[in-house]
Every structure is written in structure tokens, then in C-alpha cells.
Design a protein around this motif. Structure first.
Motif, PDB file in Angstrom:
ATOM      1  N   THR A  30       0.805  -1.221   0.000  1.00 36.58           N
ATOM      2  CA  THR A  30       0.000   0.000   0.000  1.00 36.58           C
ATOM      3  C   THR A  30       0.839   1.273   0.000  1.00 36.58           C
ATOM      4  O   THR A  30       0.495   2.248  -0.660  1.00 36.58           O
ATOM      5  N   TYR A  31       1.910   1.286   0.745  1.00 36.89           N
ATOM      6  CA  TYR A  31       2.690   2.515   0.932  1.00 36.89           C
ATOM      7  C   TYR A  31       4.011   2.480   0.179  1.00 36.89           C
ATOM      8  O   TYR A  31       4.724   1.471   0.217  1.00 36.89           O
ATOM      9  N   PRO A  32       4.372   3.586  -0.468  1.00 35.85           N
ATOM     10  CA  PRO A  32       5.687   3.635  -1.124  1.00 35.85           C
ATOM     11  C   PRO A  32       6.836   3.706  -0.115  1.00 35.85           C
ATOM     12  O   PRO A  32       7.969   3.351  -0.429  1.00 35.85           O
ATOM     13  N   PHE A  33       6.552   4.161   1.095  1.00 34.10           N
ATOM     14  CA  PHE A  33       7.551   4.248   2.169  1.00 34.10           C
ATOM     15  C   PHE A  33       6.959   3.580   3.415  1.00 34.10           C
ATOM     16  O   PHE A  33       6.558   4.245   4.368  1.00 34.10           O
ATOM     17  N   PRO A  34       6.900   2.241   3.412  1.00 39.92           N
ATOM     18  CA  PRO A  34       6.211   1.512   4.484  1.00 39.92           C
ATOM     19  C   PRO A  34       6.987   1.492   5.793  1.00 39.92           C
ATOM     20  O   PRO A  34       8.201   1.663   5.824  1.00 39.92           O
ATOM     21  N   TRP A  35       6.238   1.247   6.868  1.00 34.10           N
ATOM     22  CA  TRP A  35       6.854   0.953   8.147  1.00 34.10           C
ATOM     23  C   TRP A  35       7.576  -0.382   8.025  1.00 34.10           C
ATOM     24  O   TRP A  35       7.293  -1.183   7.137  1.00 34.10           O
ATOM     25  N   THR A  36       8.456  -0.653   8.975  1.00 35.67           N
ATOM     26  CA  THR A  36       9.150  -1.939   9.014  1.00 35.67           C
ATOM     27  C   THR A  36       8.435  -2.871   9.998  1.00 35.67           C
ATOM     28  O   THR A  36       7.661  -2.428  10.857  1.00 35.67           O
ATOM     29  N   ALA A  37       8.739  -4.148   9.883  1.00 37.05           N
ATOM     30  CA  ALA A  37       8.194  -5.115  10.835  1.00 37.05           C
ATOM     31  C   ALA A  37       8.671  -4.787  12.250  1.00 37.05           C
ATOM     32  O   ALA A  37       7.933  -4.974  13.223  1.00 37.05           O
ATOM     33  N   GLY A  38       9.879  -4.269  12.372  1.00 36.27           N
ATOM     34  CA  GLY A  38      10.398  -3.874  13.679  1.00 36.27           C
ATOM     35  C   GLY A  38       9.574  -2.763  14.313  1.00 36.27           C
ATOM     36  O   GLY A  38       9.321  -2.783  15.529  1.00 36.27           O
ATOM     37  N   ILE A  39       9.143  -1.803  13.520  1.00 34.13           N
ATOM     38  CA  ILE A  39       8.289  -0.732  14.047  1.00 34.13           C
ATOM     39  C   ILE A  39       6.970  -1.320  14.529  1.00 34.13           C
ATOM     40  O   ILE A  39       6.476  -0.959  15.607  1.00 34.13           O
ATOM     41  N   MET A  40       6.407  -2.228  13.750  1.00 37.37           N
ATOM     42  CA  MET A  40       5.143  -2.865  14.150  1.00 37.37           C
ATOM     43  C   MET A  40       5.319  -3.614  15.474  1.00 37.37           C
ATOM     44  O   MET A  40       4.484  -3.495  16.376  1.00 37.37           O
ATOM     45  N   ARG A  41       6.410  -4.371  15.593  1.00 33.37           N
ATOM     46  CA  ARG A  41       6.671  -5.111  16.833  1.00 33.37           C
ATOM     47  C   ARG A  41       6.837  -4.153  18.014  1.00 33.37           C
ATOM     48  O   ARG A  41       6.339  -4.415  19.112  1.00 33.37           O
ATOM     49  N   ASP A  42       7.542  -3.047  17.789  1.00 32.90           N
ATOM     50  CA  ASP A  42       7.731  -2.058  18.855  1.00 32.90           C
ATOM     51  C   ASP A  42       6.395  -1.481  19.312  1.00 32.90           C
ATOM     52  O   ASP A  42       6.191  -1.255  20.508  1.00 32.90           O
TER      53      ASP A  42
END
Length: 159
Positions: A30-42
Motif C-alpha cells: 500500500t505505501y511507497p515508504f512503508p513501516w518496518t516489521a520492527g516498528i510494528m513489533r515495537d
């Protein structure tokens, strides 16, 4: 012969760490500059409100919000492209606002790209209004894009 069309049932539930791979598929698509899996985990680790929208146990959207000091901040709301414009984002957003209100927040804030007209339309329909702008907030293909800061008062908010 008659056909009965059945409306898709969207269920909401808290996100778990085991959901991150599926969430990242939507985020990356969806996003050209997505969040990382690490951000989601945080976000999960620190206790942010992280919720999923599911249809038949398939994740079709998610939202992440922080709450503290009488305000909430909607950090991310995203819906799978195949499920956009079907009420999923609206359902998630209303749920998050109700959560924020129940946790004592008086306002919900968010940032949105000025170019994201469909999101702005949804936010305004729900009760958000522009209260500011952050210069060069979002990365963009040719530099950066500003962010509109939107706020929704929650004291009188009802779904």
C-alpha cells in the motif's frame, strides 16, 4: 431463480505478533515508504492500541494508535487495496476513536499527506479538522511532502 448476496462480515480484534507478516504484506503493497516489521513489533511491545480488521480470518486492514496525557494519536491506518472503499477504514477509525475516548483521551490527532484526498475525506466525514501542518514530514519520490495535522475532539464523539 434468485441470488442472495451476502455482505462481508468484518470482525475487529487486537493485533498479535503472529499477525505481523500478514500486516506487512498489506503495508508494503500500500505505501511507497512503508513501516518496518520492527516498528510494528515495537508498537505492540510498548502497548499501543493495535487492531485488525478481518474477513473470514483474512486480515484486510489494521490501525495503530497511542494514548496518553488526555490525547490519542492515530499513527497508522491501512486497508488492503482489494478492500478499500468498502467501509473497512471507517469501521477501524470509529473503533479506535471509541477506544481512545474510553481510555480518557479528549482529542485524537493524526498526520496525513495532503495528496491523500480519500483519507482526508474520510477523516473530515468522521469529525476531524485541520489544526496545523508539518513541513517536509513524509518522504516522497522527489524529496519530502508536508503533513496535515488533523484533530477530532472526543468529549462529544459518538459513533
Amino acid at each position: 431463480m434468485s441470488a442472495i448476496l451476502q455482505e462481508a462480515t468484518i470482525n475487529l480484534r487486537p493485533m498479535q505478533e503472529t499477525d505481523i507478516d500478514a500486516v506487512m504484506e498489506i503495508e508494503n503493497a500500500t505505501y511507497p515508504f512503508p513501516w518496518t516489521a520492527g516498528i510494528m513489533r515495537d508498537c505492540l511491545r510498548v502497548g499501543y492500541c493495535c487492531w485488525l480488521a478481518e474477513q473470514d480470518e483474512q486480515i484486510v486492514g489494521y490501525s495503530i494508535m497511542s494514548i496518553g496525557a488526555g490525547e490519542s494519536h492515530l499513527l497508522n491506518i491501512c486497508v488492503d487495496r482489494d478492500w478499500q472503499r468498502q467501509g473497512v477504514a471507517s469501521r477501524l477509525l470509529k473503533h479506535m476513536l471509541n477506544l481512545a475516548k474510553r481510555h480518557g483521551a479528549e482529542v485524537c490527532l493524526l498526520e496525513v499527506r495532503p495528496s491523500n484526498l480519500s483519507a482526508i475525506e474520510l477523516y473530515e466525514k468522521i469529525g476531524f479538522s485541520e489544526v496545523g501542518r508539518r513541513k517536509s514530514y513524509y518522504p516522497a519520490k522527489n524529496g519530502h511532502e508536508d503533513a496535515l495535522i488533523l484533530a477530532c475532539p472526543l468529549l462529544d464523539y459518538t459513533e
